[in-house]
Design an enzyme around this catalytic site. Structure first.
Site, PDB file in Angstrom:
ATOM      1  N   GLY A 151       0.773  -1.123   0.150  1.00  0.00           N
ATOM      2  CA  GLY A 151       0.073   0.131  -0.080  1.00  0.00           C
ATOM      3  C   GLY A 151       0.867   1.212   0.014  1.00  0.00           C
ATOM      4  N   ASN A 197       5.522  -5.184   5.726  1.00  0.00           N
ATOM      5  CA  ASN A 197       5.945  -6.577   6.256  1.00  0.00           C
ATOM      6  C   ASN A 197       5.945  -7.434   5.153  1.00  0.00           C
ATOM      7  OD1 ASN A 197       5.562  -6.291   8.905  1.00  0.00           O
ATOM      8  ND2 ASN A 197       3.637  -6.065   8.664  1.00  0.00           N
ATOM      9  N   THR A 221       5.224   1.947   5.675  1.00  0.00           N
ATOM     10  CA  THR A 221       3.602   1.683   5.817  1.00  0.00           C
ATOM     11  C   THR A 221       3.087   2.573   6.481  1.00  0.00           C
ATOM     12  OG1 THR A 221       2.197  -0.206   6.615  1.00  0.00           O
ATOM     13  CG2 THR A 221       4.389  -0.161   7.328  1.00  0.00           C
ATOM     14  N   ILE A 222       1.745   2.932   6.372  1.00  0.00           N
ATOM     15  CA  ILE A 222       1.101   3.719   7.148  1.00  0.00           C
ATOM     16  C   ILE A 222       0.686   3.050   8.543  1.00  0.00           C
ATOM     17  CG2 ILE A 222       0.453   5.390   5.310  1.00  0.00           C
ATOM     18  CD1 ILE A 222      -2.441   3.870   5.666  1.00  0.00           C
ATOM     19  N   ASP A 223       0.628   1.598   8.325  1.00  0.00           N
ATOM     20  CA  ASP A 223       0.121   0.853   9.542  1.00  0.00           C
ATOM     21  C   ASP A 223       1.082   0.963  10.779  1.00  0.00           C
ATOM     22  OD1 ASP A 223      -2.191  -0.092   8.394  1.00  0.00           O
ATOM     23  OD2 ASP A 223      -0.939  -1.476   7.287  1.00  0.00           O
ATOM     24  N   MET A 281      -8.150   2.862   8.604  1.00  0.00           N
ATOM     25  CA  MET A 281      -7.263   1.703   8.197  1.00  0.00           C
ATOM     26  C   MET A 281      -6.500   0.892   9.477  1.00  0.00           C
ATOM     27  SD  MET A 281      -5.673   2.637   4.457  1.00  0.00           S
ATOM     28  CE  MET A 281      -6.653   2.375   2.953  1.00  0.00           C
ATOM     29  N   GLY A 282      -6.294  -0.328   9.487  1.00  0.00           N
ATOM     30  CA  GLY A 282      -5.546  -0.928  10.540  1.00  0.00           C
ATOM     31  C   GLY A 282      -6.160  -2.282  10.576  1.00  0.00           C
ATOM     32  N   LEU A 314      -7.811   8.041   1.464  1.00  0.00           N
ATOM     33  CA  LEU A 314      -7.394   9.466   1.723  1.00  0.00           C
ATOM     34  C   LEU A 314      -6.482   9.482   2.447  1.00  0.00           C
ATOM     35  CD1 LEU A 314     -11.066  10.939   1.786  1.00  0.00           C
ATOM     36  CD2 LEU A 314      -9.483  11.220  -0.166  1.00  0.00           C
TER      37      LEU A 314
END
Length: 411
Positions: free
Chosen positions: A12, A113, A141-143, A189-190, A301
């Site tokens: 992503g 990951n 990663t934004i996670d 997200m998550g 977004l």
């Protein structure tokens, strides 16, 4: 560097991923690399011999600055899982044949990951077969769930956008009064890690009370308890705002989003596409209470909002890109660049390299002690961890009132 460098983007995208690409390009050129190639759509595109010479696209300093301000993956991304070496050696032989042809000295892969799984397998194959190419992972990663790194580039900008958006949603929710109140559910997200959802707490300040409830996927979600809390809140105020992770799940393991619709799409790594959590909860509340509800899904977004990027995040993304090239040039292989926090006040962070085998396919979750006892909010420690990462702004280059990006024709 005597040979060439190739860089790819995977998984992503984020608002900062292209800053890492700019850091890779600049550092590789500074260290003497002849050519810096970009894989189009990651390892999947490379296997089809799809790549570009980045010097034909980053031609001056303005291009480099625009690239840093361009969201999404400039080179294109993929979600491709390499087979185990013993399962399909032909895939590896094909990849290394292409790398040999391009005289690749360093292979840099910007991702999360699953992307580190790619670095692990390629570096293992290179070592076993005696190939000189060095493989380095660059975190993205934004996670924010990569192991062994304090945080991940891309997270700070996403957290800043989430905190900003939730604050604006809260402000908007008090404009109109409804007889039975308004409940707004914001889906963030998550899948398994609640770092992004927890960032909703950043909305809280002197001028905003913040969201009323925050639910992370690390803890089991109790639908009945949730409903009782909503009812209690509506007795005290006209508007309630709740932040939920897309990955919250019931005690029996089912995702809440699965209660409202079938989740059919599964990617190459076996991940279900999660969507509809907010929509289900909003409908559930409306049916139970009869109040006005809104479901807001931040969706892509939160990872593409470069106009709300964190300056710290953009700078660190470029920093880890450069550090990845430096590590490869100095002989490292099968490693990933990590960020090590030195201090919070003043905020300082440095880079190190860690063995990718200890990172690939692992997940860093929000510590239990950073969530309140009820499991309905994050603690001050969580907020203190995130706040330094969202500081500063990166002014977009505006053309006709709209941010300008570095454009590449689609392949």
């Amino acid at each position: 560097m005597k040979g060439n460098v190739i860089v790819g983007q995977s998984g992503g995208p984020t608002a900062a991923i292209n800053s890492s690409l700019a850091g890779v390009y600049r550092t590789a050129k500074d260290r003497g690399a002849n050519k810096v190639y970009g894989m189009l759509h990651g390892i999947q595109g490379l296997m089809e011999e799809k790549y570009i010479d980045l010097s034909e696209h980053i031609t001056n300093d303005l291009d480099a600055e625009l690239l840093k301000r361009t969201p999404a993956a400039y080179l294109g991304s993929c979600r491709y899982k390499l087979p185990e070496i013993h399962e399909n050696r032909e895939v590896y032989e094909k990849i290394f044949e292409i790398l040999d042809k391009l005289d690749i000295e360093a292979f840099i892969y910007i991702g999360g990951n699953d992307s580190m799984d790619t670095i692990k397998k390629l570096s293992d194959y290179a070592i076993v077969m005696g190939y000189p190419t060095r493989f380095i992972g660059c975190p993205k990663t934004i996670d924010n769930d990569l192991a062994l790194t304090d945080h991940t580039p891309g997270y700070g900008s996403a957290a800043k956008y989430i905190g900003t958006s939730v604050k604006e949603i809260i402000r908007d929710s008090f404009c109109l009064e409804y007889s039975k109140g308004l409940v707004t559910i914001v889906e963030i997200m998550g899948r398994n890690a609640g770092w992004l959802t927890g960032a909703a707490a950043l909305a809280k300040g002197e001028d905003c009370s913040g969201p009323d409830l925050i639910y992370l996927p690390e803890l089991t979600f109790d639908l009945d308890n949730f409903m009782e809390r909503i009812k209690d809140l509506l007795k005290k105020k006209t508007s309630v705002v709740v932040a939920v992770s897309e990955g919250i799940h019931l005690e029996d393991g089912r995702y809440v989003c699965e209660l409202g619709a079938n989740v059919d799409f599964v990617d190459a790594f076996g991940h279900k596409q999660l969507t509809g959590t907010a929509a289900y909860l909003a409908q559930y509340v409306a049916n139970e209470i009869g109040c006005k509800t809104r479901a807001i899904e931040l969706s892509t977004l939160q990872r593409s909002a470069s106009h709300c990027a964190s300056r710290v995040d953009i700078l660190e993304a470029s920093q880890v890109g450069g550090a990845a090239v430096k590590a490869a040039d100095e002989g490292d292989n099968g490693k990933m660049v990590v960020l090590k926090r030195i201090s919070d006040d003043p905020y300082q962070c440095s880079t190190e390299v860690k063995d990718v085998h200890k990172i690939a396919n692992d997940e860093k979750l929000v510590p239990r002690e950073w969530v309140n006892e009820d499991g309905t909010y994050v603690t001050d420690e969580f907020v203190a961890y995130v706040k330094p990462l969202i500081q500063g702004d990166v002014s977009p280059v505006m053309v006709d009132g709209i941010p300008r990006h570095l454009y590449k024709p689609h392949h």
